[in-house]
Design a protein around this motif. Structure first.
Motif, PDB file in Angstrom:
ATOM      1  N   SER A   1     -22.669   1.828 -18.448  1.00  0.00           N
ATOM      2  CA  SER A   1     -21.399   1.902 -18.918  1.00  0.00           C
ATOM      3  C   SER A   1     -21.502   2.368 -20.068  1.00  0.00           C
ATOM      4  O   SER A   1     -22.363   1.995 -21.085  1.00  0.00           O
ATOM      5  N   GLU A   2     -20.444   3.202 -20.606  1.00  0.00           N
ATOM      6  CA  GLU A   2     -19.881   3.776 -21.652  1.00  0.00           C
ATOM      7  C   GLU A   2     -18.731   2.982 -22.355  1.00  0.00           C
ATOM      8  O   GLU A   2     -18.179   3.510 -23.438  1.00  0.00           O
ATOM      9  N   ASN A   3     -18.296   2.033 -21.697  1.00  0.00           N
ATOM     10  CA  ASN A   3     -17.089   1.464 -22.067  1.00  0.00           C
ATOM     11  C   ASN A   3     -17.307   0.568 -23.280  1.00  0.00           C
ATOM     12  O   ASN A   3     -18.547   0.232 -23.782  1.00  0.00           O
ATOM     13  N   ARG A   4     -16.210   0.030 -23.814  1.00  0.00           N
ATOM     14  CA  ARG A   4     -16.564  -1.101 -24.828  1.00  0.00           C
ATOM     15  C   ARG A   4     -17.050  -2.387 -24.332  1.00  0.00           C
ATOM     16  O   ARG A   4     -16.341  -2.661 -23.274  1.00  0.00           O
ATOM     17  N   VAL A   5     -17.804  -3.091 -24.995  1.00  0.00           N
ATOM     18  CA  VAL A   5     -18.459  -4.286 -24.685  1.00  0.00           C
ATOM     19  C   VAL A   5     -17.242  -5.033 -24.500  1.00  0.00           C
ATOM     20  O   VAL A   5     -17.232  -5.989 -23.851  1.00  0.00           O
ATOM     21  N   GLN A   6     -16.220  -5.121 -25.335  1.00  0.00           N
ATOM     22  CA  GLN A   6     -15.158  -5.931 -25.321  1.00  0.00           C
ATOM     23  C   GLN A   6     -14.233  -5.791 -23.992  1.00  0.00           C
ATOM     24  O   GLN A   6     -13.872  -6.824 -23.782  1.00  0.00           O
ATOM     25  N   ARG A   7     -14.385  -4.633 -23.531  1.00  0.00           N
ATOM     26  CA  ARG A   7     -13.836  -4.585 -22.193  1.00  0.00           C
ATOM     27  C   ARG A   7     -14.601  -5.087 -20.869  1.00  0.00           C
ATOM     28  O   ARG A   7     -14.112  -5.844 -20.071  1.00  0.00           O
ATOM     29  N   ASP A   8     -15.982  -4.903 -21.010  1.00  0.00           N
ATOM     30  CA  ASP A   8     -16.818  -5.281 -19.886  1.00  0.00           C
ATOM     31  C   ASP A   8     -17.452  -6.556 -19.988  1.00  0.00           C
ATOM     32  O   ASP A   8     -17.202  -7.064 -18.865  1.00  0.00           O
ATOM     33  N   LEU A   9     -17.451  -7.117 -20.889  1.00  0.00           N
ATOM     34  CA  LEU A   9     -17.902  -8.614 -21.016  1.00  0.00           C
ATOM     35  C   LEU A   9     -16.989  -9.475 -20.529  1.00  0.00           C
ATOM     36  O   LEU A   9     -17.521 -10.459 -19.546  1.00  0.00           O
ATOM     37  N   PRO A  10     -15.588  -9.744 -20.711  1.00  0.00           N
ATOM     38  CA  PRO A  10     -14.796 -10.459 -20.028  1.00  0.00           C
ATOM     39  C   PRO A  10     -14.481 -10.570 -18.485  1.00  0.00           C
ATOM     40  O   PRO A  10     -14.715 -11.259 -17.705  1.00  0.00           O
ATOM     41  N   ARG A  11     -14.707  -9.377 -18.052  1.00  0.00           N
ATOM     42  CA  ARG A  11     -14.669  -8.811 -16.593  1.00  0.00           C
ATOM     43  C   ARG A  11     -15.935  -9.443 -15.868  1.00  0.00           C
ATOM     44  O   ARG A  11     -16.137  -9.933 -14.944  1.00  0.00           O
ATOM     45  N   TYR A  12     -17.063  -9.130 -16.784  1.00  0.00           N
ATOM     46  CA  TYR A  12     -18.421  -9.419 -16.099  1.00  0.00           C
ATOM     47  C   TYR A  12     -18.598 -10.924 -16.076  1.00  0.00           C
ATOM     48  O   TYR A  12     -18.942 -11.395 -15.037  1.00  0.00           O
ATOM     49  N   LEU A  13     -17.846 -11.853 -17.058  1.00  0.00           N
ATOM     50  CA  LEU A  13     -17.958 -13.219 -16.908  1.00  0.00           C
ATOM     51  C   LEU A  13     -17.135 -13.805 -15.753  1.00  0.00           C
ATOM     52  O   LEU A  13     -17.405 -14.701 -15.325  1.00  0.00           O
ATOM     53  N   LEU A  14     -16.103 -13.239 -15.636  1.00  0.00           N
ATOM     54  CA  LEU A  14     -15.170 -13.415 -14.578  1.00  0.00           C
ATOM     55  C   LEU A  14     -15.769 -13.136 -13.009  1.00  0.00           C
ATOM     56  O   LEU A  14     -15.881 -14.217 -12.397  1.00  0.00           O
ATOM     57  N   VAL A  15     -16.317 -12.245 -12.844  1.00  0.00           N
ATOM     58  CA  VAL A  15     -17.187 -11.883 -11.840  1.00  0.00           C
ATOM     59  C   VAL A  15     -18.306 -12.741 -11.511  1.00  0.00           C
ATOM     60  O   VAL A  15     -18.677 -13.248 -10.423  1.00  0.00           O
ATOM     61  N   HIS A  16     -18.988 -13.005 -12.886  1.00  0.00           N
ATOM     62  CA  HIS A  16     -19.923 -14.188 -12.639  1.00  0.00           C
ATOM     63  C   HIS A  16     -19.556 -15.529 -12.397  1.00  0.00           C
ATOM     64  O   HIS A  16     -20.319 -16.221 -11.655  1.00  0.00           O
ATOM     65  N   ALA A  17     -18.656 -16.062 -12.765  1.00  0.00           N
ATOM     66  CA  ALA A  17     -18.064 -17.251 -12.375  1.00  0.00           C
ATOM     67  C   ALA A  17     -17.648 -17.161 -11.103  1.00  0.00           C
ATOM     68  O   ALA A  17     -17.706 -18.124 -10.027  1.00  0.00           O
ATOM     69  N   GLY A  18     -17.204 -16.067 -10.560  1.00  0.00           N
ATOM     70  CA  GLY A  18     -16.668 -15.870  -8.952  1.00  0.00           C
ATOM     71  C   GLY A  18     -18.199 -16.048  -8.302  1.00  0.00           C
ATOM     72  O   GLY A  18     -17.998 -16.667  -7.008  1.00  0.00           O
ATOM     73  N   ASN A  19     -19.041 -15.487  -8.800  1.00  0.00           N
ATOM     74  CA  ASN A  19     -20.637 -15.612  -7.998  1.00  0.00           C
ATOM     75  C   ASN A  19     -20.904 -16.934  -7.984  1.00  0.00           C
ATOM     76  O   ASN A  19     -21.365 -17.310  -6.663  1.00  0.00           O
ATOM     77  N   ILE A  20     -20.646 -17.936  -8.702  1.00  0.00           N
ATOM     78  CA  ILE A  20     -21.090 -19.257  -8.790  1.00  0.00           C
ATOM     79  C   ILE A  20     -20.100 -19.825  -7.667  1.00  0.00           C
ATOM     80  O   ILE A  20     -20.892 -20.338  -6.851  1.00  0.00           O
ATOM     81  N   ALA A  21     -18.888 -19.620  -7.644  1.00  0.00           N
ATOM     82  CA  ALA A  21     -17.956 -20.189  -6.698  1.00  0.00           C
ATOM     83  C   ALA A  21     -18.364 -19.315  -5.221  1.00  0.00           C
ATOM     84  O   ALA A  21     -18.278 -20.238  -4.242  1.00  0.00           O
ATOM     85  N   ALA A  22     -18.705 -18.248  -5.021  1.00  0.00           N
ATOM     86  CA  ALA A  22     -18.794 -17.849  -4.004  1.00  0.00           C
ATOM     87  C   ALA A  22     -20.211 -18.267  -3.266  1.00  0.00           C
ATOM     88  O   ALA A  22     -20.434 -18.555  -2.137  1.00  0.00           O
TER      89      ALA A  22
END
Length: 133
Positions: A67-88
């Motif tokens: 990724s060449e995106n800003r960490v501030q953009r990637d991190l919240p989305r990553y954490l949301l997917v990670h929470a979804g991972n636990i729920a799934a």
């Protein structure tokens, strides 16, 4: 289209490598906490899991998806997917054990098969997608 599929396949291989490495890291950390630090297994598992999350993010972001995106953009989305991972993971296990009345090992296998594919899709198409600007 073929170029995109081969690039996606390469990302998936790197994604799987990172997943394997961070799973190994989790296992070693949990073992060290239980065997050498005297932490009970459940808290040790949680601590090891939490220790693996930043490592997984950094490796997925930098190595697997590059990724060449800003960490501030990637991190919240990553954490949301990670929470979804636990729920799934919990939902798949519930479906297999409580609804289908199959053994928990089938739930483990189903979770290990289904969840990583879904997580890869979201990481590839949403979290680490190249965004303009």
């Amino acid at each position: 289209m073929t170029m995109d599929l081969s690039a996606m396949a390469a990302r998936f291989v790197r994604f799987a490598m990172v997943g394997g490495a961070t799973t190994l890291f989790y296992g070693v950390m949990a073992w060290l906490l239980v065997e050498h630090a005297g932490v009970a297994p459940v808290p040790a598992s949680v601590l090891a899991y939490l220790a693996a999350v930043p490592l997984n993010f950094l490796l997925q972001r930098g190595f697997a998806f590059r990724s060449e995106n800003r960490v501030q953009r990637d991190l919240p989305r990553y954490l949301l997917v990670h929470a979804g991972n636990i729920a799934a993971s919990a939902a798949v296990m519930h479906l297999v054990v409580s609804v289908l009345h199959a053994g928990y090992l089938y739930g483990v296998i189903a979770t290990m098969t289904f969840v990583p594919v879904v997580v890869f899709f979201f990481l590839d198409r949403w979290v680490f997608k190249r965004w303009p600007g």
